[in-house]
Design a protein around this motif. Structure first.
Motif, PDB file in Angstrom:
ATOM      1  N   HIS A 100      30.099 -10.495   1.962  1.00 18.11           N
ATOM      2  CA  HIS A 100      29.163 -10.894   3.238  1.00 18.11           C
ATOM      3  C   HIS A 100      29.423  -9.714   4.148  1.00 18.11           C
ATOM      4  N   TYR A 135      27.869 -17.251  15.325  1.00 18.08           N
ATOM      5  CA  TYR A 135      27.717 -17.194  14.071  1.00 18.08           C
ATOM      6  C   TYR A 135      27.620 -18.428  13.296  1.00 18.08           C
ATOM      7  N   LYS A 136      26.512 -18.871  12.722  1.00 15.77           N
ATOM      8  CA  LYS A 136      26.402 -20.280  12.232  1.00 15.77           C
ATOM      9  C   LYS A 136      26.538 -20.324  10.503  1.00 15.77           C
ATOM     10  N   LYS A 137      26.378 -19.167  10.015  1.00 15.90           N
ATOM     11  CA  LYS A 137      26.419 -18.936   8.555  1.00 15.90           C
ATOM     12  C   LYS A 137      26.698 -17.678   8.087  1.00 15.90           C
ATOM     13  N   PRO A 138      27.369 -17.341   7.137  1.00 14.24           N
ATOM     14  CA  PRO A 138      27.689 -16.084   6.816  1.00 14.24           C
ATOM     15  C   PRO A 138      26.626 -15.406   6.007  1.00 14.24           C
ATOM     16  N   ARG A 140      25.053 -13.127   3.366  1.00 15.78           N
ATOM     17  CA  ARG A 140      25.394 -12.393   2.050  1.00 15.78           C
ATOM     18  C   ARG A 140      25.142 -10.724   1.722  1.00 15.78           C
ATOM     19  N   THR A 166      17.658 -15.153  11.099  1.00 17.73           N
ATOM     20  CA  THR A 166      17.327 -16.249   9.888  1.00 17.73           C
ATOM     21  C   THR A 166      17.416 -15.362   8.627  1.00 17.73           C
ATOM     22  N   SER A 167      17.611 -16.407   7.754  1.00 19.47           N
ATOM     23  CA  SER A 167      17.496 -15.709   6.434  1.00 19.47           C
ATOM     24  C   SER A 167      15.957 -15.511   6.157  1.00 19.47           C
ATOM     25  N   THR A 172      17.031 -20.974   7.110  1.00 15.43           N
ATOM     26  CA  THR A 172      18.451 -20.899   7.757  1.00 15.43           C
ATOM     27  C   THR A 172      18.535 -20.228   8.915  1.00 15.43           C
ATOM     28  N   THR A 173      19.151 -20.571  10.000  1.00 11.63           N
ATOM     29  CA  THR A 173      19.675 -19.820  10.998  1.00 11.63           C
ATOM     30  C   THR A 173      20.939 -19.538  10.793  1.00 11.63           C
ATOM     31  N   LEU A 174      21.081 -18.213  10.798  1.00  9.13           N
ATOM     32  CA  LEU A 174      22.350 -17.453  10.555  1.00  9.13           C
ATOM     33  C   LEU A 174      23.262 -17.131  11.864  1.00  9.13           C
ATOM     34  N   CYS A 175      22.513 -16.842  13.046  1.00  9.94           N
ATOM     35  CA  CYS A 175      23.104 -16.546  14.180  1.00  9.94           C
ATOM     36  C   CYS A 175      22.151 -16.993  15.167  1.00  9.94           C
TER      37      CYS A 175
END
Ligand SMILES: CCCCCCCCCCCCCC(=O)SCCNC(=O)CCNC(=O)[C@H](O)C(C)(C)COP(=O)(O)OP(=O)(O)OC[C@H]1O[C@@H](n2cnc3c(N)ncnc32)[C@H](O)[C@@H]1OP(=O)(O)O
Length: 203
Positions: A100, A135-138, A140, A166-167, A172-175
């Motif tokens: 990640h 930071y909402k999601k790691p 990749r 977003t992705s 997906t919201t990543l941050c």
């Protein structure tokens, strides 16, 4: 492909515009680039060139030598709407948690996209005074992300911005992030002049 432009400073220094698809970009990154670049056709959006100088001076997030190993990105600016959008692909040299992206690498791109967006309202040189990130999601490693920044408020030399990441498919919201950029005063600009390149390439 990256385009070579010559800086006015000295001919032997090649200044390469890297904010173009290259063979290290995935199909997803290229597709999003072309979608964003289509917005430049009616003049609403402007692609911000991303210069890699072969001389001694480079912008940190352009200076990973092998293509695709670091930051691969292009930023688009909408002056009227005071917004900036960036498509970014994170290479293997940016690993933090296994497989990640390092949070500092994501922060670098948020700083760069919001700093570029701040040019919509601030004149001259400005610096980051504050940058807050959730930071909402790691993220990749090797993936493509989209950065969306906007100016929320300007008070004289201060520009307050917000952004989210977003992705690639936007699902997906990543941050999310906020920042404050402060334009250097005339006196500070005079002092900073010795650090600025003589040519017109900002990035
Ligand atoms: C189109 C062309 C595009 C080209 C793009 C190229 C790439 C660009 C992208 C690259 C981007 C990369 C960018 C980077 O990575 S920049 C690198 C990281 N940032 C720095 O190194 C900046 C270090 N800090 C400073 O130099 C000074 O502190 C600055 C210059 C920021 C302000 O010191 P200065 O002595 O000048 O002024 P001041 O202290 O009176 O403050 C002024 C006002 O600001 C308010 N304030 C200050 N700090 C904070 C705070 N933390 N929270 C809330 N408020 C704060 C302060 O209260 C005051 O408000 P007011 O009293 O006036 O109301």
């Amino acid at each position: 492909m990256a385009r070579q432009v010559n800086s006015q400073r000295n001919q032997e220094e090649a200044v390469i515009d890297l904010a173009w698809p290259n063979e290290a970009w995935s199909d997803v990154t290229k597709e999003i680039f072309h979608q964003l670049n289509a917005g430049t056709e009616n003049g609403d959006w402007t692609r911000h060139p991303g210069y890699l100088r072969t001389g001694e001076r480079r912008l940190y997030c352009r200076n990973i030598s092998e293509q695709g190993k670091g930051f691969e990105y292009a930023i688009f600016i909408n002056k009227r709407e005071q917004r900036a959008t960036c498509v970014c692909q994170f290479g293997p040299y940016l690993e933090g948690p296994p497989s990640h992206v390092h949070g500092g690498a994501v922060a670098t791109m948020l700083d760069t996209v919001m700093g570029t967006c701040a040019y919509n309202v601030l004149e001259g040189f400005h610096l980051t005074a504050n940058l807050n990130i959730n930071y909402k999601k790691p993220v990749r490693l090797g993936s493509t992300a989209i950065f969306l920044a906007k100016v929320d408020k300007q008070e004289n030399r201060k520009a307050y911005l917000s952004a989210y990441v977003t992705s690639a498919d936007g699902s997906t919201t990543l941050c999310d992030a906020t920042s404050l950029f402060v334009q250097l005063s005339q006196e500070q600009m005079e002092k900073a002049k010795k650090y600025l390149p003589q040519d017109s390439h900002n990035d």
